[in-house]
Design an enzyme around this catalytic site. Structure first.
Site, PDB file in Angstrom:
ATOM      1  N   GLY A 157      22.369 -34.276   0.839  1.00 59.19           N
ATOM      2  CA  GLY A 157      23.227 -35.411   1.133  1.00 59.19           C
ATOM      3  C   GLY A 157      24.396 -35.475   0.170  1.00 59.19           C
ATOM      4  O   GLY A 157      24.788 -34.480  -0.439  1.00 59.19           O
TER       5      GLY A 157
ATOM      6  N   TYR B 109      25.747 -29.096  15.088  1.00 62.37           N
ATOM      7  CA  TYR B 109      26.074 -27.872  14.362  1.00 62.37           C
ATOM      8  C   TYR B 109      25.097 -27.511  13.249  1.00 62.37           C
ATOM      9  O   TYR B 109      24.776 -26.343  13.056  1.00 62.37           O
ATOM     10  CB  TYR B 109      27.487 -28.023  13.766  1.00 62.37           C
TER      11      TYR B 109
END
Length: 521
Positions: A113, A282
């Site tokens: 993250g 993706y």
């Protein structure tokens, strides 16, 4: 694809608890299944709950752990592993994960993250407001996150001693302290973070930010000695080591697998899922299920919706061709819906070595030509509907269009399964600057002209979000910030402007030589 032309995943994280035996080989297998999420560095740490063994370095998983004897040195029945593409910090091997603090307890942590208030958190750690004035060895936000949590554990421990109503010598009390500190961390850290940690005396720990932006999945394997547990960015990593998916770690939840194998969980703070839609377009493998949504089914639905738009546009295409690899499910569905032949016209060279120095556009273009080749037997005399999962910077796509025309295509139409990327991604994808995007400040007609195509269609943001909701109606809101500019956390204009100024993506990595360090560290 050329690394300079596409978005890159932040990283992949993996952790395993076994009742007995060594865990390193299974962590290695898990990281191989997550290699698509990061190719710059890899690291593993294992433990027998008395000692830790660690190795990390720049390189692919198989390069960092080239021989069985390297894995054999990593002793312990539990461990965690990480693959990284750097988006915050640098590409130095020093920033390869896991990160470690020896106090309190002894904690190793891996993180997927990006923190959006990392500067404020870093400042709080090195001043008088910190329990200890902590020294940070890197610029990584993951090291900051680890130290904020460690600082909160120290504070919770001190409160326990001062209040006198708990016994920190008891393992259950220490777990409670760790979870209480997790709640403190989740109230302070802003952005996206899914984390796995080894905490001495506590166990294998996993937690996810209150918005659940990045994925984290729990798996289980039954053995005669008892249940064994696994945590992973994607559940595709479970298959090779015979784990089964149990559930997603909930937003704002912390789970702990104790050294005895007991699963303990607590909702540290209220949470509500806002999954990143780029995971499904993706970043993630099609054989993964994230937030109870099949990535493959998501991509098929994108293909169906895009086929409707192509039909409305009246393209006179003869064949449908995917840009390998991520666009295949959408392209197959477009082919079926439109009744057009599906053809593999772009051949990918899977054995091109990694390019560590890409200082200019010429070298990036050379990298594309080395990785993809257009087949004249497929394209000559054809009107082609070329399908890609997304078009971010456009440098790769413009070269592909040129290659397809050179292979004899009469017309080249472009269909993107994702909407135009017009805004920065701040949650762990290497897309920090709007100025890098081909869609920035342009109409679709202008983008089409720049890419050299005869027609261009993007997925709509509405169809993208509706696809997610149709596959999991329990999710009320997705993160589509890079498409619509609506961020689910506190992300002010000052932070976004800072990303533009710092050049956290291309500019930061341009011309940077990555130093390969030998040995474990």
């Amino acid at each position: 694809r050329a690394r300079g032309a596409r978005a890159a995943a932040r990283c992949g994280i993996f952790g395993v608890f076994k009742q007995s035996g060594e865990s390193a080989a299974e962590i290695y297998e898990g990281l191989l299944m997550l290699q698509h999420r990061g190719q710059d560095s890899a690291g593993i740490v294992t433990t027998d709950w008395d000692q830790f063994s660690e190795r990390k370095d720049n390189g692919l998983v198989r390069e960092v752990f080239p021989k069985e004897k390297v894995l054999a040195k990593l002793k312990g029945s539990s461990g965690i592993g990480h693959v990284r593409y750097p988006t915050a910090g640098t590409a130095s091997a020093r920033e390869a994960q896991p990160f470690f603090v020896n106090s309190p307890l002894g904690i190793y942590l891996i993180h997927n993250g990006n923190l959006t208030n990392v500067d404020a958190l870093r400042e709080s750690l090195v001043g008088a407001s910190s329990f200890f004035n902590r020294h940070l060895r890197t610029r990584s936000d993951s090291e900051v996150l680890l130290n904020v949590w460690a600082d909160a554990i120290h504070r919770a421990h001190q409160r326990c001693l001062l209040e006198g109503d708990c016994d920190p010598s008891q393992s259950a009390t220490v777990r409670e302290i760790v979870m209480r500190a997790g709640a403190d961390l989740m109230q302070r850290a802003e952005g996206a973070y899914s984390c796995i940690s080894l905490v001495k005396g506590v166990g294998l720990v996993g937690f996810r930010d209150p918005n659940g932006i990045r994925p984290l999945v729990l798996g289980r394997r039954h053995t005669p000695a008892g249940a064994e547990w696994c945590l992973s960015s994607e559940d595709c990593a479970f298959g090779p080591i015979a784990f089964e998916r149990v559930r997603d770690v909930r937003p704002g939840e912390m789970v702990i697998i104790t050294p005895e194998g007991e699963l303990v969980s607590e909702q540290c703070v209220p949470g509500k899922p806002h999954p990143c839609l780029f995971e499904y377009i993706y970043l993630s493998r099609p054989d993964s299920v994230l937030n109870d949504i099949s990535v493959y089914e998501f991509q098929l639905e994108l293909g169906r919706r895009l086929a409707n738009r192509i039909q409305e546009a009246g393209w006179d295409a003869d064949i449908v061709v995917p840009v390998p690899d991520g666009s295949r499910p959408a392209a197959i569905e477009i082919s079926q819906c439109l009744g057009l032949p599906y053809r593999e016209g772009l051949v990918k060279n899977r054995y091109v070595g990694r390019t560590f120095i890409m200082p200019d556009q010429r070298q990036r273009e050379m990298s594309v030509r080395r990785k993809l080749n257009a087949m004249r037997a497929v394209f000559e005399g054809k009107r082609v509907a070329l399908v890609d999962d997304s078009i971010v910077r456009g440098t790769t796509m413009s070269q592909i269009v040129t290659m397809v025309r050179a292979a004899g295509a009469e017309k080249v139409y472009l269909a993107s399964a994702a909407p135009p990327v017009r805004f920065q991604n701040v949650y762990g994808v290497d897309m920090p600057s709007k100025r890098e995007f081909v869609a920035y400040g342009k109409t679709e007609e202008e983008i089409c002209e720049q890419l050299g195509a005869d027609g261009l269609l993007y997925q709509t943001v509405e169809d993208l979000i509706d696809t997610g909701k149709s596959l999991n109606p329990a999710i009320e809101e997705f993160d589509a910030s890079c498409f619509n500019g609506e961020y689910v956390t506190k992300t002010g204009s000052e932070y976004l402007e800072g990303l533009e100024d710092k050049g956290r993506g291309e500019g930061r990595r341009s011309g940077q030589r990555i130093e390969l360090l030998g040995g474990a560290h």
